[in-house]
Design a protein around this motif. Structure first.
Motif, PDB file in Angstrom:
ATOM      1  N   MET A 332      -5.112  -3.607  18.742  1.00 54.78           N
ATOM      2  CA  MET A 332      -4.757  -2.576  17.842  1.00 54.78           C
ATOM      3  C   MET A 332      -3.412  -2.609  17.595  1.00 54.78           C
ATOM      4  N   LEU A 333      -3.469  -2.709  16.052  1.00 56.25           N
ATOM      5  CA  LEU A 333      -2.118  -3.023  15.318  1.00 56.25           C
ATOM      6  C   LEU A 333      -1.744  -1.946  14.244  1.00 56.25           C
ATOM      7  N   MET A 334      -0.847  -1.280  14.470  1.00 59.39           N
ATOM      8  CA  MET A 334      -0.440  -0.367  13.586  1.00 59.39           C
ATOM      9  C   MET A 334       1.147  -0.079  13.351  1.00 59.39           C
ATOM     10  N   ILE A 335       1.646   0.311  11.929  1.00 64.75           N
ATOM     11  CA  ILE A 335       3.000   0.406  12.067  1.00 64.75           C
ATOM     12  C   ILE A 335       3.077   1.734  11.320  1.00 64.75           C
ATOM     13  N   GLN A 336       3.970   2.476  11.892  1.00 59.92           N
ATOM     14  CA  GLN A 336       4.251   3.919  11.589  1.00 59.92           C
ATOM     15  C   GLN A 336       5.703   3.916  10.775  1.00 59.92           C
ATOM     16  N   VAL A 337       5.624   4.244   9.476  1.00 60.57           N
ATOM     17  CA  VAL A 337       7.067   4.219   8.758  1.00 60.57           C
ATOM     18  C   VAL A 337       7.143   5.634   7.904  1.00 60.57           C
ATOM     19  N   GLU A 338       8.289   5.913   7.829  1.00 61.21           N
ATOM     20  CA  GLU A 338       8.660   7.205   7.034  1.00 61.21           C
ATOM     21  C   GLU A 338       9.060   7.060   5.602  1.00 61.21           C
ATOM     22  N   ALA A 339       8.167   7.708   4.903  1.00 64.32           N
ATOM     23  CA  ALA A 339       8.479   7.794   3.245  1.00 64.32           C
ATOM     24  C   ALA A 339      10.159   8.455   3.289  1.00 64.32           C
ATOM     25  N   LEU A 340      10.605   8.233   2.367  1.00 66.12           N
ATOM     26  CA  LEU A 340      11.905   8.753   1.836  1.00 66.12           C
ATOM     27  C   LEU A 340      11.666  10.328   1.440  1.00 66.12           C
ATOM     28  N   PRO A 341      12.594  11.176   1.557  1.00 69.23           N
ATOM     29  CA  PRO A 341      12.288  12.470   0.973  1.00 69.23           C
ATOM     30  C   PRO A 341      11.794  12.686  -0.357  1.00 69.23           C
ATOM     31  N   ALA A 342      12.450  11.817  -1.282  1.00 71.80           N
ATOM     32  CA  ALA A 342      11.862  12.177  -2.804  1.00 71.80           C
ATOM     33  C   ALA A 342      10.535  11.428  -3.005  1.00 71.80           C
ATOM     34  N   VAL A 343       9.919  10.904  -2.044  1.00 70.87           N
ATOM     35  CA  VAL A 343       8.490  10.105  -2.246  1.00 70.87           C
ATOM     36  C   VAL A 343       7.433  11.357  -2.199  1.00 70.87           C
ATOM     37  N   ASP A 344       6.797  11.220  -3.407  1.00 75.92           N
ATOM     38  CA  ASP A 344       5.608  12.190  -3.429  1.00 75.92           C
ATOM     39  C   ASP A 344       4.240  11.665  -2.368  1.00 75.92           C
ATOM     40  N   LYS A 356       1.598  -3.275   3.694  1.00 77.43           N
ATOM     41  CA  LYS A 356       0.487  -4.112   4.358  1.00 77.43           C
ATOM     42  C   LYS A 356       0.477  -5.479   3.596  1.00 77.43           C
ATOM     43  N   LYS A 357       0.426  -5.539   2.512  1.00 70.60           N
ATOM     44  CA  LYS A 357       0.542  -7.046   1.965  1.00 70.60           C
ATOM     45  C   LYS A 357       1.861  -7.726   2.164  1.00 70.60           C
ATOM     46  N   ASN A 358       2.983  -7.156   2.132  1.00 64.45           N
ATOM     47  CA  ASN A 358       4.141  -7.943   2.232  1.00 64.45           C
ATOM     48  C   ASN A 358       4.158  -8.333   3.772  1.00 64.45           C
ATOM     49  N   ILE A 359       3.932  -7.418   4.529  1.00 65.82           N
ATOM     50  CA  ILE A 359       3.699  -8.008   6.056  1.00 65.82           C
ATOM     51  C   ILE A 359       2.984  -8.973   6.484  1.00 65.82           C
ATOM     52  N   PHE A 367      -1.814  -5.423   9.674  1.00 63.92           N
ATOM     53  CA  PHE A 367      -1.496  -4.081  10.270  1.00 63.92           C
ATOM     54  C   PHE A 367      -1.837  -2.899   9.558  1.00 63.92           C
ATOM     55  N   LYS A 368      -2.296  -1.699  10.197  1.00 62.31           N
ATOM     56  CA  LYS A 368      -2.414  -0.549   9.617  1.00 62.31           C
ATOM     57  C   LYS A 368      -1.357   0.059   9.530  1.00 62.31           C
ATOM     58  N   ILE A 369      -1.020   0.740   8.289  1.00 67.09           N
ATOM     59  CA  ILE A 369       0.237   1.101   7.789  1.00 67.09           C
ATOM     60  C   ILE A 369      -0.078   2.766   7.585  1.00 67.09           C
ATOM     61  N   GLU A 370       0.817   3.458   8.661  1.00 65.65           N
ATOM     62  CA  GLU A 370       0.549   5.073   8.801  1.00 65.65           C
ATOM     63  C   GLU A 370       1.786   5.423   7.983  1.00 65.65           C
ATOM     64  N   MET A 371       1.828   6.193   6.973  1.00 63.27           N
ATOM     65  CA  MET A 371       2.932   6.734   6.260  1.00 63.27           C
ATOM     66  C   MET A 371       3.315   8.223   6.724  1.00 63.27           C
ATOM     67  N   LEU A 372       4.256   8.527   7.001  1.00 60.66           N
ATOM     68  CA  LEU A 372       4.722   9.531   7.951  1.00 60.66           C
ATOM     69  C   LEU A 372       5.901  10.438   6.859  1.00 60.66           C
ATOM     70  N   PRO A 373       5.812  11.638   6.817  1.00 63.87           N
ATOM     71  CA  PRO A 373       7.066  12.244   6.243  1.00 63.87           C
ATOM     72  C   PRO A 373       8.576  12.192   6.953  1.00 63.87           C
ATOM     73  N   TYR A 374       9.434  12.177   6.169  1.00 62.10           N
ATOM     74  CA  TYR A 374      10.793  11.609   6.521  1.00 62.10           C
ATOM     75  C   TYR A 374      11.145  12.729   7.646  1.00 62.10           C
ATOM     76  N   GLY A 375      11.625  11.999   8.891  1.00 58.88           N
ATOM     77  CA  GLY A 375      12.275  12.678   9.827  1.00 58.88           C
ATOM     78  C   GLY A 375      11.315  12.968  11.053  1.00 58.88           C
ATOM     79  N   THR A 376      10.180  12.233  10.751  1.00 61.59           N
ATOM     80  CA  THR A 376       8.879  12.622  11.799  1.00 61.59           C
ATOM     81  C   THR A 376       9.221  11.801  13.229  1.00 61.59           C
ATOM     82  N   LEU A 377       9.880  10.560  12.970  1.00 62.23           N
ATOM     83  CA  LEU A 377      10.099   9.771  14.040  1.00 62.23           C
ATOM     84  C   LEU A 377      11.325  10.169  14.795  1.00 62.23           C
TER      85      LEU A 377
END
Length: 401
Positions: A332-344, A356-359, A367-377
């Motif tokens: 199981m491979l996942m990376i959780q990242v936060e989008a910056l506030p201005a990102v839709d 995913k491609k660059n990694i 890796f599965k990439i899970e996008m999260l709202p800014y400030g989640t982590l």
């Protein structure tokens, strides 16, 4: 004796390879019903200062220091700070709550030995630290890379322009980061100053530093420490450049708990070239590349989290804060990242695909990439815990590394 070594065999520096290697686990095994255990080499009345490890990778270990030990530690910090240009006219904030953790106490006393003014920032909120930095005209900071980014967030919330401050040097310690190219670039661009890396350990002392020439590698303070590099899967010495191994350090002047051939579990490789600063100290190319106990083994491939962080920091639409989730089997491979506030949110899928491609290009793993709202982590005020071992695929049962 148990390992087939007798102290009488130690006659030259080359003979040190006969001495058994120890590590944090070994030191823990010597603890008993006393505070410091059976490795204490002085009378307990001679212990001058109590510290303990940060507990990032295991249960905190108590560290005894005599007056000589503590002078040695301060001298090591003073040398690395002098090398990057800290002088008596500087006002240095130690922007870290350094209570029982030894690292930034060393920075404090290193400044004292130089004659630089110390501002102890422990106990202040991030906003309070920034106001003191501004109002006092602080010229240098000592902190972890993680906290340097926390202060950036605090500055944005409080409309404080970091480039308008008088800070001209930042000394990072406690975790890899300040020699990761994208991390260093982002910190320097945002703060508008030079950022330097430093490496040490509670059991060892402040043994490595980036000098003022900023050549991208880390000097070993060989006047105070003897470095060795051993293979990842054995104790065979590495003597040639460009092969990564584990760093083993012998400290020359530790009295309370002598530090002889201590496996720091930091990962590095010897540099090929000498630094333009003219130092004769040997160097580790690119500094410390993470810790052996943080390396991810997934699907037969070893992955250094530092490589992933370098990719994430380069992505302009996400924050540096992230979590790498793997289970013990590496399936199981996942990376959780936060989008910056201005990102839709409608752009999350495109950003995730790009990451995913660059990694994959750097790790050869999908890796599965899970996008999260800014400030989640959850944010850390000290060292970030980015690698999470997830049991049964459940994030709620994660064990942080």
């Amino acid at each position: 004796m148990e390992k087939g070594f007798d102290p009488s065999q130690l006659k030259t520096i080359e003979d040190i390879s006969r001495v058994p290697i120890i590590d944090k686990t070994f030191i823990s095994s010597t603890l008993d019903d006393t505070v410091y255990g059976s490795m204490l080499a002085v009378d307990e009345d001679d212990v001058f200062f109590y510290h303990q490890t940060s507990g990032t990778t295991s249960t905190p270990v108590c560290q005894p220091d005599t007056v000589t030990d503590w002078s040695f530690n301060g001298e090591g910090w003073a040398e690395l700070m002098w090398e990057i240009g800290i002088r008596p006219h500087d006002r240095v904030m130690v922007a870290f709550n350094y209570n029982l953790f030894i690292g930034f106490w060393g920075a404090h006393y290193g400044c004292e030995r130089i004659g630089a003014e110390v501002v102890a920032g422990g106990g202040l909120t991030s906003e309070q630290k920034l106001l003191k930095i501004r109002d006092l005209g602080v010229t240098a900071l000592a902190l972890t890379p993680t906290y340097a980014f926390r202060l950036i967030e605090a500055a944005e919330k409080n409309d404080i322009d970091l480039k308008s401050l008088k800070v001209r040097k930042i000394i990072c310690a406690g975790e890899p980061g300040a020699l990761i190219p994208s991390v260093k670039q982002k910190l320097e661009e945002t703060w508008g100053c030079d950022v330097y890396d430093h490496i040490g350990a509670t059991e060892v002392g402040p043994w490595g530093f980036e000098c003022g020439a900023k050549c991208g590698s880390m000097h070993i303070n060989e006047s105070m420490f003897y470095p060795e590099l051993i293979k990842m899967d054995s104790e065979e010495l590495i003597t040639e450049p460009n092969e990564y191994g584990r760093v083993v350090i012998t400290t020359f002047d530790r009295k309370a708990r002598p530090c002889i051939r201590f496996n720091t579990n930091d990962i590095a490789c010897w540099a090929e070239e000498k630094c333009s600063c003219g130092s004769i100290y040997r160097m580790f190319k690119g500094g410390i590349q993470g810790r052996g106990d943080h390396i991810i083994k997934a699907r037969g491939t070893f992955v250094n989290p530092v490589v992933i962080e370098n990719v994430i920091v380069k992505e302009p639409c996400v924050d540096r804060e992230h979590r790498i989730l793997v289970n013990p089997s590496g399936n199981m491979l996942m990376i959780q990242v936060e989008a910056l506030p201005a990102v839709d949110k409608k752009d999350y899928e495109v950003i995730a695909a790009r990451l995913k491609k660059n990694i994959f290009n750097c790790t050869f793993l999908n890796f599965k990439i899970e996008m999260l709202p800014y400030g989640t982590l959850e944010r850390s005020e000290a060292k970030s815990k980015k690698v999470i071992i997830v049991n049964d695929g459940l994030v709620g049962k994660a064990k942080s590394l």
